[in-house]
Design an enzyme around this catalytic site. Structure first.
Site, short mmCIF file in Angstrom:
data_model
loop_
_atom_site.label_atom_id
_atom_site.label_comp_id
_atom_site.label_asym_id
_atom_site.label_seq_id
_atom_site.Cartn_x
_atom_site.Cartn_y
_atom_site.Cartn_z
N GLU A 31 -11.22 -9.32 2.67
CA GLU A 31 -9.97 -8.98 3.35
C GLU A 31 -10.29 -8.89 4.84
O GLU A 31 -11.13 -8.08 5.25
CB GLU A 31 -9.40 -7.66 2.83
CG GLU A 31 -8.11 -7.31 3.56
CD GLU A 31 -7.24 -6.31 2.82
OE1 GLU A 31 -7.30 -6.24 1.58
OE2 GLU A 31 -6.49 -5.60 3.51
N GLU B 132 -8.75 0.62 -3.10
CA GLU B 132 -9.61 0.63 -1.92
C GLU B 132 -10.46 1.89 -1.98
O GLU B 132 -9.95 2.97 -2.27
CB GLU B 132 -8.77 0.70 -0.64
CG GLU B 132 -8.02 -0.55 -0.34
CD GLU B 132 -7.19 -0.36 0.92
OE1 GLU B 132 -7.27 0.70 1.56
OE2 GLU B 132 -6.45 -1.27 1.24
N ASN C 58 0.85 -1.19 0.00
CA ASN C 58 0.00 0.00 0.00
C ASN C 58 0.89 1.24 0.00
O ASN C 58 1.68 1.44 0.93
CB ASN C 58 -0.90 -0.06 1.25
CG ASN C 58 -1.83 1.13 1.33
OD1 ASN C 58 -1.44 2.25 1.01
ND2 ASN C 58 -3.04 0.91 1.79
N HIS D 95 -5.65 3.67 -1.63
CA HIS D 95 -6.96 4.02 -1.08
C HIS D 95 -7.27 5.45 -1.49
O HIS D 95 -6.63 6.38 -1.01
CB HIS D 95 -6.91 3.88 0.45
CG HIS D 95 -8.22 4.14 1.13
ND1 HIS D 95 -8.38 4.02 2.49
CD2 HIS D 95 -9.43 4.49 0.65
CE1 HIS D 95 -9.63 4.30 2.81
NE2 HIS D 95 -10.29 4.60 1.71
N ARG E 184 -9.33 8.21 -0.86
CA ARG E 184 -10.28 8.63 0.18
C ARG E 184 -11.11 9.81 -0.32
O ARG E 184 -10.67 10.57 -1.18
CB ARG E 184 -9.53 9.04 1.45
CG ARG E 184 -8.82 7.89 2.14
CD ARG E 184 -8.25 8.35 3.46
NE ARG E 184 -9.30 8.56 4.43
CZ ARG E 184 -9.56 7.70 5.43
NH1 ARG E 184 -8.84 6.63 5.60
NH2 ARG E 184 -10.54 7.95 6.26
N HIS F 101 -3.92 -4.57 7.71
CA HIS F 101 -4.05 -3.40 8.58
C HIS F 101 -3.17 -3.56 9.83
O HIS F 101 -3.36 -4.47 10.62
CB HIS F 101 -5.49 -3.13 9.05
CG HIS F 101 -5.65 -1.71 9.51
ND1 HIS F 101 -6.01 -0.69 8.67
CD2 HIS F 101 -5.43 -1.13 10.71
CE1 HIS F 101 -6.02 0.44 9.33
NE2 HIS F 101 -5.66 0.20 10.57
N GLY F 102 -2.23 -2.67 9.93
CA GLY F 102 -1.37 -2.62 11.12
C GLY F 102 -0.32 -3.72 11.17
O GLY F 102 0.27 -3.97 12.23
N ARG G 137 -6.73 12.71 1.01
CA ARG G 137 -5.61 13.11 1.86
C ARG G 137 -4.30 12.45 1.45
O ARG G 137 -3.24 12.94 1.78
CB ARG G 137 -5.91 12.83 3.34
CG ARG G 137 -5.87 11.39 3.72
CD ARG G 137 -6.09 11.21 5.20
NE ARG G 137 -7.48 11.49 5.55
CZ ARG G 137 -8.09 10.98 6.63
NH1 ARG G 137 -7.40 10.22 7.47
NH2 ARG G 137 -9.35 11.25 6.90
N HIS G 138 -4.37 11.31 0.76
CA HIS G 138 -3.11 10.75 0.25
C HIS G 138 -3.19 10.54 -1.27
O HIS G 138 -2.81 11.42 -2.03
CB HIS G 138 -2.60 9.53 1.04
CG HIS G 138 -3.64 8.62 1.61
ND1 HIS G 138 -4.51 7.93 0.84
CD2 HIS G 138 -3.92 8.28 2.91
CE1 HIS G 138 -5.28 7.19 1.62
NE2 HIS G 138 -4.97 7.38 2.88
N HIS H 129 0.94 6.18 1.87
CA HIS H 129 1.65 7.14 2.73
C HIS H 129 2.88 7.74 2.07
O HIS H 129 3.43 8.70 2.57
CB HIS H 129 1.92 6.51 4.10
CG HIS H 129 0.61 6.22 4.77
ND1 HIS H 129 -0.28 7.23 5.08
CD2 HIS H 129 0.00 5.06 5.10
CE1 HIS H 129 -1.39 6.68 5.59
NE2 HIS H 129 -1.23 5.37 5.62
N THR I 97 -8.62 3.50 8.54
CA THR I 97 -9.84 2.71 8.45
C THR I 97 -10.08 1.99 9.77
O THR I 97 -9.33 1.10 10.14
CB THR I 97 -9.70 1.69 7.30
OG1 THR I 97 -9.23 2.40 6.16
CG2 THR I 97 -11.01 1.03 6.99
N1 PXP Z 1 -6.01 -3.23 3.94
C1 PXP Z 1 -6.99 -2.29 3.94
C2 PXP Z 1 -8.34 -2.68 3.46
C3 PXP Z 1 -6.72 -0.97 4.36
O1 PXP Z 1 -7.70 -0.05 4.36
C4 PXP Z 1 -5.40 -0.64 4.74
C5 PXP Z 1 -5.03 0.77 5.09
O2 PXP Z 1 -5.77 1.25 6.09
C6 PXP Z 1 -4.44 -1.64 4.72
C7 PXP Z 1 -4.76 -2.94 4.32
C8 PXP Z 1 -3.01 -1.38 5.10
O3 PXP Z 1 -2.91 -1.05 6.43
P1 PXP Z 1 -1.54 -0.50 6.99
O4 PXP Z 1 -1.29 0.81 6.29
O5 PXP Z 1 -1.82 -0.34 8.45
O6 PXP Z 1 -0.48 -1.52 6.69
#
Ligand code: PXP
Length: 257
Positions: free
Chosen positions: A154, A73, A10, A46, A48, A197-198, A52-53, A13, A104
């Site tokens: 997911e 996304e 992803n 993503h 949004r 995520h995370g 913002r990104h 950022h 998210t």
């Molecule tokens: N998967 C989804 C559906 C997301 O929305 C995000 C970002 O929020 C991620 C994966 C990646 O998460 P992270 O940036 O925390 O690795």
């Protein structure tokens, strides 16, 4: 089901940093090239509501380069549906979105929001997109996702990552078991299972080891770690840790740190 585990990087950022100053640096497309060269299997962005990104023109530049399959996304809104139909990407992942949130928070409640989400899934599937729904590891969400015709879910690993941060190992284990069970149930329903995520170097192992998980989508940690070891090394290290968790063999490459 425990074949190659795909890594979707992803690059949101990279755009966050670019947007802090306007202009074009750092360029998300350059990051996409690095991700490809470092062994990523796909790119996730993503778009949004507040941009913002990632911004609309990023979708165009990424599509023009055809570097890797792109997973878009987006919120389940008419505006985003229109954009998704105008910008053909390999996959579309529907995520919840509230303007004020930092990221998210929580999965998309496809059971509660069935009537608004089902037509969007149908339209996207008709248009040839692979549709993924970002959901909590809950059997009801999986059943509704299947009934809606989504090909992929997911699983949201946010609660898992939070538990890891607090050091509560009992809670980490409970949530890991929930994710593993959801992956099993989802795969039994014919859904392809992704997770994200995370995720970090420290916590990716137990999720990568779930045999039904076919893809991990990882962003924030990789871009943050890139400040210290570089983006290519960060992705290679993540790739190695994922492979190690999957095969049970020690990582032989990307062993920085
Ligand atoms: N998967 C989804 C559906 C997301 O929305 C995000 C970002 O929020 C991620 C994966 C990646 O998460 P992270 O940036 O925390 O690795």
């Amino acid at each position: 089901m425990s074949g190659h585990l795909r890594l979707g990087v992803n690059i949101d950022h990279v755009a966050t940093i670019r947007n802090a100053r306007g202009g074009g640096h750092p360029d998300p497309v350059r990051a996409a090239r690095v991700a490809r060269d470092a062994g990523a299997d796909g790119l996730t962005v993503h778009l949004r509501e507040d941009r913002r990104h990632i911004r609309d023109h990023d979708l165009e530049t990424l599509a023009a380069e055809v570097l890797l399959p792109v997973n878009l996304e987006m919120a389940a809104t008419d505006e985003m549906l229109d954009i998704a139909l105008r910008h053909p990407t390999h996959a579309v992942c529907l995520v919840p979105e509230r303007r004020e949130e930092r990221t998210t928070e929580g999965g998309l409640d496809v059971a509660r929001l069935h009537n608004s989400i089902a037509p969007i899934v149908r339209t996207l599937v008709h248009a040839g997109r692979r549709v993924s729904l970002f959901v909590e590891p809950d059997p009801i969400q999986l059943a509704v996702a299947e009934a809606m015709g989504a090909q992929v879910v997911e699983l949201h690993t946010g609660a898992y990552a939070e538990a890891w941060l607090t050091g509560d190992q009992a809670r980490v284990q409970v949530i890991t078991a929930q994710l593993a069970e959801a992956a099993r149930l989802g795969a039994a329903r014919g859904l392809e299972i992704h997770a994200g995520h995370g995720l970090t170097f420290d916590n990716v192992g137990p999720i990568a080891a779930i045999p039904e998980v076919a893809e991990l989508n990882i962003g924030h940690f990789l871009v943050g770690e890139a400040l210290f070891i570089g983006l290519e090394a960060a992705i290679r290290r993540m790739r190695a840790l994922m492979d190690q968790a999957r095969t049970g063999k020690a990582a032989t490459s990307g062993t920085i740190r």
